[in-house]
Design an enzyme around this catalytic site. Sequence first.
Site, PDB file in Angstrom:
ATOM      1  CE  LYS A  35      94.623  34.436 -85.943  1.00 16.98           C
ATOM      2  NZ  LYS A  35      95.426  33.250 -85.829  1.00 16.98           N
TER       3      LYS A  35
ATOM      4  CE  LYS B 249      93.946  26.223 -79.782  1.00 19.32           C
ATOM      5  NZ  LYS B 249      94.226  25.108 -80.698  1.00 19.32           N
TER       6      LYS B 249
ATOM      7  CE  LYS C  53      81.905  30.956 -89.717  1.00 19.36           C
ATOM      8  NZ  LYS C  53      81.869  30.313 -91.023  1.00 19.36           N
TER       9      LYS C  53
END
Length: 334
Positions: A194, A115, A197
């Site tokens: 993976k 991240k 959304k």
Amino acid sequence: MPERKKRVFSGMQPSGEAHLGNYLGALRQWVEMQEDHDCVWCIVDDHAITAGGDPRELPKNVFDLAVSFLAVGLDPEKSIIFVQSDVHQHTELAWLFNAVTPVGELERMTQYKDKSQRFESVPAGIFNYPILQAADILLYLTDAVPVGEDQRQHLELTREIARKWNAAYGDLFPEPEAIIGKAGRILGLDGDAKMSKSLGNTVGVLAEPEEVWARVRTAVTDPQRVRRDDPGRPEVCNVYALHGFFTDEPTRDDIAARCRAGEIGCVDCKKILSAGISDAFAPFRERAEHFRNHPEEVRRILDDGAEKARAIASETMGRVRHLMGLEWREALDS
Ligand code: TRP
């Protein structure tokens, strides 16, 4: 005396309606666990803010995830279902855990490393994220945590925080065990990442049949299969893997045989999958419709969940504050 039920806790970030990956990787097991565990399910909005995001969208995302939870069968009669920011003890305990969390361990977290690449200036929130997660879990003196493989490292750190805290202040926290979902890693419909959304490679658990088909139709299959009558390889096909969850075994075997023989095309195979998903999700759509029409019921369920969560959380925090020397008035008086 019946044995005390095991307490399980898990959390999900609110990014609106739950999707197929959330269902196969988490919610399906959560629903089952309600039958024989003491369950606490949390919508982790305090975690969601570490990723930035639009504050005007967060409340609706929380509500929509709550509707998904209830629609797939999480049951407030059996479980505590609540929103993290309603129970302030989570952030309070996270702060106190700073005292025993090694910076080196936080730096090792692969999720943090991934991240942090996305930021020019890395927010401390994504660094401290696993501390808040440890607080979520330990606040309820949790025995076990159902999570995906990608959370294994965070669970290890949670156990270490529990051990270190207990060594420093007194034996309070159990070391919760990770229950890694049996679905394995669910690949997105694009066949390479993976399901998520934000990547748009999945389908909502409340999607109408037309929408399910619109998504499944685009799914990537065996890349070596170009023409309809090319022989296919079900064992490398992501659509075939998804059939494992939605299609009965004889039909699956039949599809595999006809795929290998080049007798069934990918479109027909996907139509069967799409129908299977739509059927499986039909009861979810029906329950969701009810809750969308009765938002006050959703609020009541979450209020009630927060109240129950707070009762446990404040009991734990009382002991934590006492053991950490933060109840100074009482200590001086005695
Ligand atoms: N980090 C988890 C995820 O992204 C969500 C989460 C937050 C969680 N707190 C938790 C999961 C506590 C299990 C237990 O999936």
